[in-house]
Design a protein around this motif. Sequence first.
Motif, PDB file in Angstrom:
ATOM      1  N   GLN A  93      10.278  11.981  55.678  1.00  0.00           N
ATOM      2  CA  GLN A  93      11.700  11.669  55.795  1.00  0.00           C
ATOM      3  C   GLN A  93      12.003  10.263  55.289  1.00  0.00           C
ATOM      4  O   GLN A  93      13.086  10.027  54.747  1.00  0.00           O
ATOM      5  CB  GLN A  93      12.146  11.854  57.248  1.00  0.00           C
ATOM      6  N   ILE A  97      14.715   9.445  52.405  1.00  0.00           N
ATOM      7  CA  ILE A  97      15.765   8.430  52.517  1.00  0.00           C
ATOM      8  C   ILE A  97      15.731   7.506  51.313  1.00  0.00           C
ATOM      9  O   ILE A  97      16.771   7.153  50.731  1.00  0.00           O
ATOM     10  CB  ILE A  97      15.599   7.635  53.823  1.00  0.00           C
ATOM     11  N   CYS A 100      17.245   9.358  48.420  1.00  0.00           N
ATOM     12  CA  CYS A 100      18.701   9.508  48.527  1.00  0.00           C
ATOM     13  C   CYS A 100      19.435   8.235  48.122  1.00  0.00           C
ATOM     14  O   CYS A 100      20.571   8.283  47.632  1.00  0.00           O
ATOM     15  CB  CYS A 100      19.087   9.906  49.944  1.00  0.00           C
ATOM     16  N   ARG A 101      18.819   7.085  48.351  1.00  0.00           N
ATOM     17  CA  ARG A 101      19.468   5.810  48.033  1.00  0.00           C
ATOM     18  C   ARG A 101      19.659   5.614  46.531  1.00  0.00           C
ATOM     19  O   ARG A 101      20.429   4.748  46.110  1.00  0.00           O
ATOM     20  CB  ARG A 101      18.642   4.656  48.605  1.00  0.00           C
ATOM     21  N   LEU A 109      24.842  10.140  51.199  1.00  0.00           N
ATOM     22  CA  LEU A 109      25.197  10.239  52.611  1.00  0.00           C
ATOM     23  C   LEU A 109      24.192  11.079  53.406  1.00  0.00           C
ATOM     24  O   LEU A 109      24.113  10.959  54.627  1.00  0.00           O
ATOM     25  CB  LEU A 109      26.596  10.855  52.755  1.00  0.00           C
ATOM     26  N   ARG A 111      21.219  10.672  53.677  1.00  0.00           N
ATOM     27  CA  ARG A 111      20.204   9.844  54.337  1.00  0.00           C
ATOM     28  C   ARG A 111      20.557   9.555  55.792  1.00  0.00           C
ATOM     29  O   ARG A 111      19.667   9.338  56.618  1.00  0.00           O
ATOM     30  CB  ARG A 111      19.993   8.546  53.576  1.00  0.00           C
ATOM     31  N   TYR A 112      21.855   9.555  56.129  1.00  0.00           N
ATOM     32  CA  TYR A 112      22.246   9.311  57.521  1.00  0.00           C
ATOM     33  C   TYR A 112      21.833  10.480  58.419  1.00  0.00           C
ATOM     34  O   TYR A 112      21.471  10.279  59.585  1.00  0.00           O
ATOM     35  CB  TYR A 112      23.749   9.064  57.606  1.00  0.00           C
ATOM     36  N   ALA A 113      21.900  11.681  57.863  1.00  0.00           N
ATOM     37  CA  ALA A 113      21.419  12.841  58.614  1.00  0.00           C
ATOM     38  C   ALA A 113      19.906  12.734  58.839  1.00  0.00           C
ATOM     39  O   ALA A 113      19.406  13.077  59.924  1.00  0.00           O
ATOM     40  CB  ALA A 113      21.757  14.128  57.872  1.00  0.00           C
ATOM     41  N   ILE A 115      18.202   9.927  59.018  1.00  0.00           N
ATOM     42  CA  ILE A 115      17.982   8.870  60.014  1.00  0.00           C
ATOM     43  C   ILE A 115      18.215   9.416  61.417  1.00  0.00           C
ATOM     44  O   ILE A 115      17.457   9.116  62.347  1.00  0.00           O
ATOM     45  CB  ILE A 115      18.908   7.667  59.732  1.00  0.00           C
ATOM     46  N   GLY A 116      19.267  10.217  61.592  1.00  0.00           N
ATOM     47  CA  GLY A 116      19.516  10.828  62.897  1.00  0.00           C
ATOM     48  C   GLY A 116      18.387  11.759  63.309  1.00  0.00           C
ATOM     49  O   GLY A 116      17.996  11.782  64.489  1.00  0.00           O
TER      50      GLY A 116
END
Length: 253
Positions: A93, A97, A100-101, A109, A111-113, A115-116
């Motif tokens: 993961q 991330i 995704c950056r 966006l 990447r926020y999922a 991170i969660g």
Amino acid sequence: MQRLLRLFGEESALGRFLNRLYVIIASNLLFVLFSVPVVTIGASLSALNYTLMKYQRGDKHFKVAAMFWKGFRESFGKATVCFVVYVLLMLFQALEISWCRQFAGPVALFRYALIGLMALETILAAYLFPVIAAFNGGIRELLKNALYFAFSKPHCMLACVALYVAPLAATYVFFQYLPLWAFLWLMFGFALIAYIAGGIMLRQFMPFLPEVDICGDIIPLGMEGDPNIMVGEDDSGDDPDEDTLREMMKYGL
């Protein structure tokens, strides 16, 4: 002489403190030693929790090395599998991330999922290894138990996760004090966190564990109400529903 005996005796406040300090330091050193192969960190963490929760349940005179080895041996398979899977998920993961950056729009966006999801997995891991130490069952059942305990009392969950995450974050932020951090982690850091967090979790575990006497020994079935047996303190205050209680598999903590 009698005053000194009262001051340093096992039942004195100082004696109890020194005994607790010894258990924490000895458990921490064993955890560090057994974690050297890296892949055994999960089993070592379960053994650390097993030893400290056994101590907190009333058994004050066990041999720390023997108790740690017992917890390590009994949880090795399940804890090792869970730890390896957790590390692989975190690495995968983290790479996702980073990937995704490199993009804009909806892909960035995503990447926020991730991170969660990593945060959820970390919460689960914080509870999973103590649950492995306290309960029997397959990995699937233990994961369900860990989720139940983590989210049945969110305030306890936040406190436990903060205890694990905050010191590690402080070590990273104040990296210039690495020699001091290394000394603290090596001597008692891991065990102290496990002792405090384990005490919080143990209050949740109590209704699902076999009843013990004041020495931490399990009371045999059918003798729970024997007036000659001094029951250990159980101040959890919880009254779990019958379905949940039935699904929990009692172990020998």
